[in-house]
Scaffold this motif. Structure first.
Motif, PDB file in Angstrom:
ATOM      1  N   ARG A 121      31.763 -16.563  14.496  1.00 59.53           N
ATOM      2  CA  ARG A 121      30.841 -17.231  13.557  1.00 59.53           C
ATOM      3  C   ARG A 121      31.339 -18.648  13.282  1.00 59.53           C
ATOM      4  O   ARG A 121      30.556 -19.592  13.271  1.00 59.53           O
ATOM      5  CB  ARG A 121      30.782 -16.458  12.232  1.00 59.53           C
ATOM      6  N   GLY A 126      44.310 -11.902   7.961  1.00 56.02           N
ATOM      7  CA  GLY A 126      44.719 -11.677   9.343  1.00 56.02           C
ATOM      8  C   GLY A 126      44.351 -12.802  10.301  1.00 56.02           C
ATOM      9  O   GLY A 126      45.070 -13.070  11.274  1.00 56.02           O
ATOM     10  N   PHE A 180      41.082  -7.895   3.299  1.00 51.86           N
ATOM     11  CA  PHE A 180      39.861  -7.118   3.078  1.00 51.86           C
ATOM     12  C   PHE A 180      40.021  -5.746   3.736  1.00 51.86           C
ATOM     13  O   PHE A 180      39.789  -4.715   3.117  1.00 51.86           O
ATOM     14  CB  PHE A 180      38.669  -7.881   3.657  1.00 51.86           C
ATOM     15  N   ARG A 199      49.517  -3.748   8.373  1.00 52.46           N
ATOM     16  CA  ARG A 199      49.071  -5.143   8.582  1.00 52.46           C
ATOM     17  C   ARG A 199      49.727  -6.075   7.577  1.00 52.46           C
ATOM     18  O   ARG A 199      50.148  -7.174   7.943  1.00 52.46           O
ATOM     19  CB  ARG A 199      47.538  -5.236   8.476  1.00 52.46           C
ATOM     20  N   ASP A 213      35.955 -23.022   5.067  1.00 51.79           N
ATOM     21  CA  ASP A 213      34.930 -22.202   5.717  1.00 51.79           C
ATOM     22  C   ASP A 213      33.985 -23.143   6.462  1.00 51.79           C
ATOM     23  O   ASP A 213      33.389 -24.040   5.853  1.00 51.79           O
ATOM     24  CB  ASP A 213      34.174 -21.402   4.634  1.00 51.79           C
TER      25      ASP A 213
HETATM   26  O1  PTJ Z   1      42.224 -10.002   7.571  1.00 52.25           O
HETATM   27  P1  PTJ Z   1      41.197  -9.366   6.660  1.00 52.25           P
HETATM   28  O2  PTJ Z   1      41.252  -7.878   6.716  1.00 52.25           O
HETATM   29  O3  PTJ Z   1      41.313  -9.861   5.247  1.00 52.25           O
HETATM   30  O4  PTJ Z   1      39.735  -9.814   7.174  1.00 52.25           O
HETATM   31  C1  PTJ Z   1      39.438 -11.145   7.274  1.00 52.25           C
HETATM   32  C2  PTJ Z   1      38.008 -11.482   7.767  1.00 52.25           C
HETATM   33  C3  PTJ Z   1      38.011 -12.919   8.292  1.00 52.25           C
HETATM   34  C4  PTJ Z   1      37.611 -10.532   8.863  1.00 52.25           C
HETATM   35  C5  PTJ Z   1      37.055 -11.349   6.584  1.00 52.25           C
HETATM   36  O5  PTJ Z   1      37.472 -12.189   5.537  1.00 52.25           O
HETATM   37  C6  PTJ Z   1      35.629 -11.638   6.960  1.00 52.25           C
HETATM   38  O6  PTJ Z   1      34.901 -10.789   7.396  1.00 52.25           O
HETATM   39  O7  PTJ Z   1      35.232 -12.891   6.810  1.00 52.25           O
HETATM   40  P2  PTJ Z   1      33.699 -13.326   7.064  1.00 52.25           P
HETATM   41  O8  PTJ Z   1      32.849 -12.735   6.000  1.00 52.25           O
HETATM   42  O9  PTJ Z   1      33.324 -13.151   8.490  1.00 52.25           O
HETATM   43  O10 PTJ Z   1      33.785 -14.867   6.748  1.00 52.25           O
HETATM   44  C7  PTJ Z   1      34.546 -15.718   7.486  1.00 52.25           C
HETATM   45  C8  PTJ Z   1      33.983 -17.115   7.296  1.00 52.25           C
HETATM   46  O11 PTJ Z   1      34.936 -17.997   7.813  1.00 52.25           O
HETATM   47  C9  PTJ Z   1      32.665 -17.352   8.057  1.00 52.25           C
HETATM   48  O12 PTJ Z   1      31.762 -18.094   7.256  1.00 52.25           O
HETATM   49  C10 PTJ Z   1      33.081 -18.200   9.272  1.00 52.25           C
HETATM   50  O13 PTJ Z   1      32.107 -19.161   9.608  1.00 52.25           O
HETATM   51  C11 PTJ Z   1      34.341 -18.879   8.757  1.00 52.25           C
HETATM   52  N1  PTJ Z   1      35.350 -19.103   9.802  1.00 52.25           N
HETATM   53  C12 PTJ Z   1      35.680 -18.296  10.823  1.00 52.25           C
HETATM   54  N2  PTJ Z   1      36.658 -18.821  11.563  1.00 52.25           N
HETATM   55  C13 PTJ Z   1      36.978 -19.999  10.989  1.00 52.25           C
HETATM   56  C14 PTJ Z   1      36.131 -20.186   9.854  1.00 52.25           C
HETATM   57  N3  PTJ Z   1      36.207 -21.274   9.076  1.00 52.25           N
HETATM   58  C15 PTJ Z   1      37.152 -22.194   9.391  1.00 52.25           C
HETATM   59  N4  PTJ Z   1      37.986 -22.082  10.458  1.00 52.25           N
HETATM   60  C16 PTJ Z   1      37.935 -21.004  11.272  1.00 52.25           C
HETATM   61  N5  PTJ Z   1      38.768 -20.895  12.309  1.00 52.25           N
END
Ligand code: PTJ
Length: 253
Positions: free
Chosen positions: A39, A78, A104, A110, A179
Motif C-alpha cells: 500500500r 514489525g 498490532f 516477535r 504514513d
Molecule cells: O508489526 P505489527 O504487528 O504492529 O503490524 C504492523 C502493520 C504495518 C501490519 C499494521 O500497522 C498495519 O496493518 O498497518 P496498515 O493499516 O496497513 O497501515 C500502514 C500504513 O502505512 C498505510 O497507510 C501505508 O500506506 C503506510 N505505509 C506502508 N509502508 C510505508 C508506509 N508509509 C511510509 N513508509 C512506508 N515504507
C-alpha cells in the motif's frame, strides 16, 4: 535476501521490499506487513518517490516536538524494525527519545526478536517486553509501558493503524505519524502527519535533528506553534495532484 544491483532503476524500492520480506522470514515482520508495504509503495508512486515540501516541513516540526518533549517515545512495529532499525536508533539518540516495541499482531516472540534487532543496531534499552499499562483499545496495541508510551508527551508512531493514533491524541499527547497515505485515518487524526516514505522521513529527521539541536529553544517553539497540520495534509494532496498532472502532460506513447 535477493541481491539487488545498485544500478537497477528501482533499487531503493526493491531493496525496501527485500527488507520487509526478510523481516517476515526472520519472524520480525507480520505477514500482513507485506500488504502494508505494498500500500505504501503505491502511494509513493503517486507522490513521485521524493520528500515533498510539505513532508519536509512536517518533519522539521516533528523534530522540534521531539527535541522539546519531556518524555518522547518512538514506537516500533514489525515493518519499521525490518526497514530502518539503525535510523530509529540514531533518531532516538539525537532527540533523547525512548524506543518502545508496540505491535498490532503481537506475539511475545516477535516482541523479543524486534528488541534484539534494535539492540543489534545500537539501542541500549528498548521498552515493550513488560507492558504494565493499558490504552483504552480492544486489541494488542493497548499493551504499553507506564514509563514509555503511556506517560509520553510526544509519541512518534510510524506506519500506524488509526485507532491507537486517535486514542493517543485523546490522551493529550502530541502524536507524530509517518504514513505515505495522506487520506488514511492515521494521517487525518495525528497532530503532525508526515506523508513520506519511512526510510526517507527518518533520514531527513536525523539530519534536521543534528542541525536543530543547535537552534534556540524559542525557534523550536515558534515552529510548533505556527504549524498547521490541516494545511500540511491539504498541501500533501495538492502535491500529488500536481505530480500527476505533470506526469499526464509528459506521457508519450
Ligand atoms: O508489526 P505489527 O504487528 O504492529 O503490524 C504492523 C502493520 C504495518 C501490519 C499494521 O500497522 C498495519 O496493518 O498497518 P496498515 O493499516 O496497513 O497501515 C500502514 C500504513 O502505512 C498505510 O497507510 C501505508 O500506506 C503506510 N505505509 C506502508 N509502508 C510505508 C508506509 N508509509 C511510509 N513508509 C512506508 N515504507
Amino acid at each position: 535476501m535477493t541481491d539487488i544491483p545498485q544500478d537497477h532503476p528501482r533499487y531503493e524500492s526493491l531493496l525496501a521490499r527485500e527488507k520487509v520480506a526478510a523481516g517476515v522470514k526472520m519472524g520480525i515482520t507480520s505477514i500482513q506487513g507485506l500488504i502494508a508495504q505494498g500500500r505504501g509503495e503505491s502511494f509513493d508512486y503517486l507522490i513521485g518517490e521524493r520528500s515533498t515540501e510539505s513532508a519536509l516541513y512536517a518533519e522539521r516540526a516533528a523534530v522540534a516536538a521531539l527535541l522539546l518533549a519531556k518524555n518522547p517515545v518512538i514506537s516500533v512495529n514489525g515493518n519499521v524494525a525490518a526497514l530502518a532499525p539503525e535510523k530509529v536508533v540514531s533518531l532516538a539518540d539525537i532527540t533523547g527519545a525512548k524506543i518502545e516495541v508496540n505491535l498490532f499482531h503481537r506475539t511475545e516472540t516477535r516482541v523479543h526478536l524486534i528488541i534484539e534487532q534494535l539492540k543489534a543496531n545500537g539501542a541500549s534499552e528498548v521498552l515493550g517486553k513488560n507492558p504494565d499499562a493499558s490504552l483504552e483499545l480492544s486489541h494488542a496495541r493497548r499493551l504499553v509501558e507506564s514509563r514509555g508510551i503511556y506517560s509520553a508527551d510526544v509519541v512518534l508512531v510510524p506506519l500506524e493503524d488509526g485507532d491507537r493514533c486517535e486514542k493517543l491524541v485523546e490522551m493529550g499527547k502530541t502524536v507524530i505519524t509517518i504514513d505515505l497515505n495522506p487520506l488514511s485515518r492515521t494521517s487525518g487524526t495525528a497532530t503532525i502527519s508526515i506523508v513520506d516514505n519511512l526510510t526517507r522521513a527518518l533520514q531527513n529527521m536525523i539530519k534536521f535533528g543534528v542541525e536543530m539541536k543547535k537552534e534556540r529553544r524559542e525557534e523550536l517553539v515558534k515552529l510548533i506553534t505556527t504549524y498547521d497540520n490541516k494545511e500540511v495534509l491539504s498541501e500533501a494532496i495538492s502535491e500529488i495532484q500536481e505530480h500527476l498532472k505533470t506526469m499526464a502532460a509528459e506521457m508519450e506513447y
